[in-house]
Design a protein around this motif. Structure first.
Motif, mmCIF file in Angstrom:
data_model
loop_
_atom_site.group_PDB
_atom_site.id
_atom_site.type_symbol
_atom_site.label_atom_id
_atom_site.label_comp_id
_atom_site.label_asym_id
_atom_site.label_seq_id
_atom_site.Cartn_x
_atom_site.Cartn_y
_atom_site.Cartn_z
ATOM 1 N N SER B 73 35.229 -12.196 -28.605
ATOM 2 C CA SER B 73 35.834 -13.475 -28.452
ATOM 3 C C SER B 73 37.269 -13.554 -28.644
ATOM 4 O O SER B 73 38.245 -14.318 -28.009
ATOM 5 C CB SER B 73 35.013 -14.547 -29.383
ATOM 6 O OG SER B 73 35.491 -14.199 -30.675
ATOM 7 N N VAL B 76 38.906 -12.068 -25.156
ATOM 8 C CA VAL B 76 38.847 -12.995 -24.258
ATOM 9 C C VAL B 76 39.868 -13.924 -24.426
ATOM 10 O O VAL B 76 40.740 -14.090 -23.379
ATOM 11 C CB VAL B 76 37.559 -13.386 -24.238
ATOM 12 C CG1 VAL B 76 37.385 -14.607 -23.209
ATOM 13 C CG2 VAL B 76 36.268 -12.467 -23.771
ATOM 14 N N VAL B 77 39.835 -14.548 -25.502
ATOM 15 C CA VAL B 77 40.888 -15.624 -25.852
ATOM 16 C C VAL B 77 42.239 -15.253 -25.757
ATOM 17 O O VAL B 77 43.343 -15.999 -25.218
ATOM 18 C CB VAL B 77 40.504 -16.617 -27.042
ATOM 19 C CG1 VAL B 77 41.621 -17.612 -27.401
ATOM 20 C CG2 VAL B 77 39.179 -17.194 -26.665
ATOM 21 N N ALA B 80 43.269 -14.678 -22.314
ATOM 22 C CA ALA B 80 43.332 -15.719 -21.582
ATOM 23 C C ALA B 80 44.591 -16.772 -21.962
ATOM 24 O O ALA B 80 44.853 -17.603 -21.180
ATOM 25 C CB ALA B 80 42.217 -16.722 -21.442
ATOM 26 N N ASN B 81 45.051 -16.461 -23.106
ATOM 27 C CA ASN B 81 46.208 -17.159 -23.711
ATOM 28 C C ASN B 81 47.198 -16.333 -24.288
ATOM 29 O O ASN B 81 47.307 -16.308 -25.669
ATOM 30 C CB ASN B 81 45.415 -17.991 -24.844
ATOM 31 C CG ASN B 81 44.622 -19.210 -24.219
ATOM 32 O OD1 ASN B 81 44.816 -20.260 -23.848
ATOM 33 N ND2 ASN B 81 43.227 -18.514 -24.446
ATOM 34 N N SER B 84 49.524 -16.573 -27.764
ATOM 35 C CA SER B 84 49.173 -17.575 -29.053
ATOM 36 C C SER B 84 49.327 -17.146 -30.172
ATOM 37 O O SER B 84 49.293 -15.830 -30.642
ATOM 38 C CB SER B 84 47.665 -17.898 -28.705
ATOM 39 O OG SER B 84 46.862 -17.060 -27.866
ATOM 40 N N SER B 88 46.270 -20.662 -34.200
ATOM 41 C CA SER B 88 45.709 -21.386 -32.952
ATOM 42 C C SER B 88 44.385 -20.514 -32.660
ATOM 43 O O SER B 88 43.512 -21.060 -32.457
ATOM 44 C CB SER B 88 46.581 -21.506 -31.989
ATOM 45 O OG SER B 88 46.817 -20.501 -31.166
ATOM 46 N N ALA B 92 40.764 -22.151 -32.824
ATOM 47 C CA ALA B 92 39.779 -22.158 -31.460
ATOM 48 C C ALA B 92 38.350 -21.370 -31.542
ATOM 49 O O ALA B 92 37.452 -21.978 -31.204
ATOM 50 C CB ALA B 92 40.643 -21.477 -30.197
#
Lengths: 172, 172
Positions: B73, B76-77, B80-81, B84, B88, B92
DNA sequence: TATTGTTATACTCTATAACTATA
DNA sequence: TATAGTTATAGAGTATAACAATA
């Protein structure tokens, strides 16, 4: 892992009206929006997030009885199957027998459960609830029902019913 | 806690055809039948059982990439970001920031992720995948998709789709 | 030999508190 | 003073291995 949640608000002597606060929170979306990419297409991720969310309410609600989810499952099954052995309980609930030993130590210390030597098999213990255990289980079941009603209201009766139907009998 | 499962069969160099063995197992019902009493009426219990069952397959499938669900997780995040902050990301994904620190230590040690000092705020780190991280994430996503296809097949496309629909957007 | 309960160890994850450096 | 990251600690829970008593 559930999404963000503001300050878990450790419950202490809060009244029943605040018990389900977590189920009312709107999580995520505080600050810059985050792209979850493929995560929201993974059933495992979604189900985990919801499971954590439900358990937080369950734990908070059952805290009055000082009973955690795994302990609750043990109490319920011993209550419904008096005399069962640790190994069968362990297999039924998917709890490692080594882990169950420590849980039962604690429940026995609190005089909620008794381990009696089995007459037929000297290796195994016959598990029973004590009087106190039966009383506490009744309280716990009432609190669990309260949690369930609240959950049903939060999810909506239809969604709640659909989920129960879709998940019952799994894994298969 | 899922129901009983025969011997978890620690995967080592087993081929892909054995990867989803757990999803094929018929658990419970080995030996004397146990009465689950109210447990099967608790959505939390059912959902937890299924979540554990799904994660066991996910973990086994992603073991080839040496990636656990929480690490997946995060990858992946961050993928995609890019850029960050840890806070955050933590919010999330619902991972405590103290826990995230140790996870990022490990991912950084493996050269999958980089922490760069933020230009705008000296306190925060900008997170980025490395080249290796991008490559590993691609592998992990492919394995995760394989897991998802298998899960869909095990549950049946209809049930799988219904669950996705009912769970997406929760908690709300 | 196999099974039941037990102890022990290691690791993952959660929950908290306290510290530091920046803002 | 508040926030981001960090360290430390305690407790659940999981996974394994090994042992004693009993079958």
């Amino acid at each position: 892992m559930g999404r963000a949640r503001e300050k878990p608000v450790r419950r202490s002597v809060v009244g029943a009206q605040d018990r389900h606060a977590a189920l009312r929170r709107i999580p995520g979306e505080e600050g810059t929006a985050i792209d979850y990419d493929v995560l929201n297409a993974h059933l495992g991720y979604l189900i985990r997030r919801v499971q954590v969310w439900i358990f937080q309410d369950f734990i908070r609600t059952l805290a009055d009885a000082d009973i955690r989810p795994a302990q609750y499952s043990v109490m319920v099954v011993v209550g419904a199957n008096p005399g069962s052995s640790q190994i069968s309980l362990s297999q039924a609930l998917g709890i490692e027998r080594a882990r169950l030993v420590r849980m039962l130590h604690e429940l026995e210390r609190r005089r909620l459960i008794e381990r009696r030597r089995s007459a037929s098999d000297g290796r195994s213990h016959a598990l029973h609830l004590t009087g106190e255990g039966i009383a506490l289980l009744a309280t716990a079941k009432a609190l669990a029902a309260e949690h369930e009603r609240n959950l049903r209201q939060r999810l909506g009766a239809e969604r709640w019913q659909s989920l129960l139907r879709l998940l019952d009998g799994l894994p298969s």
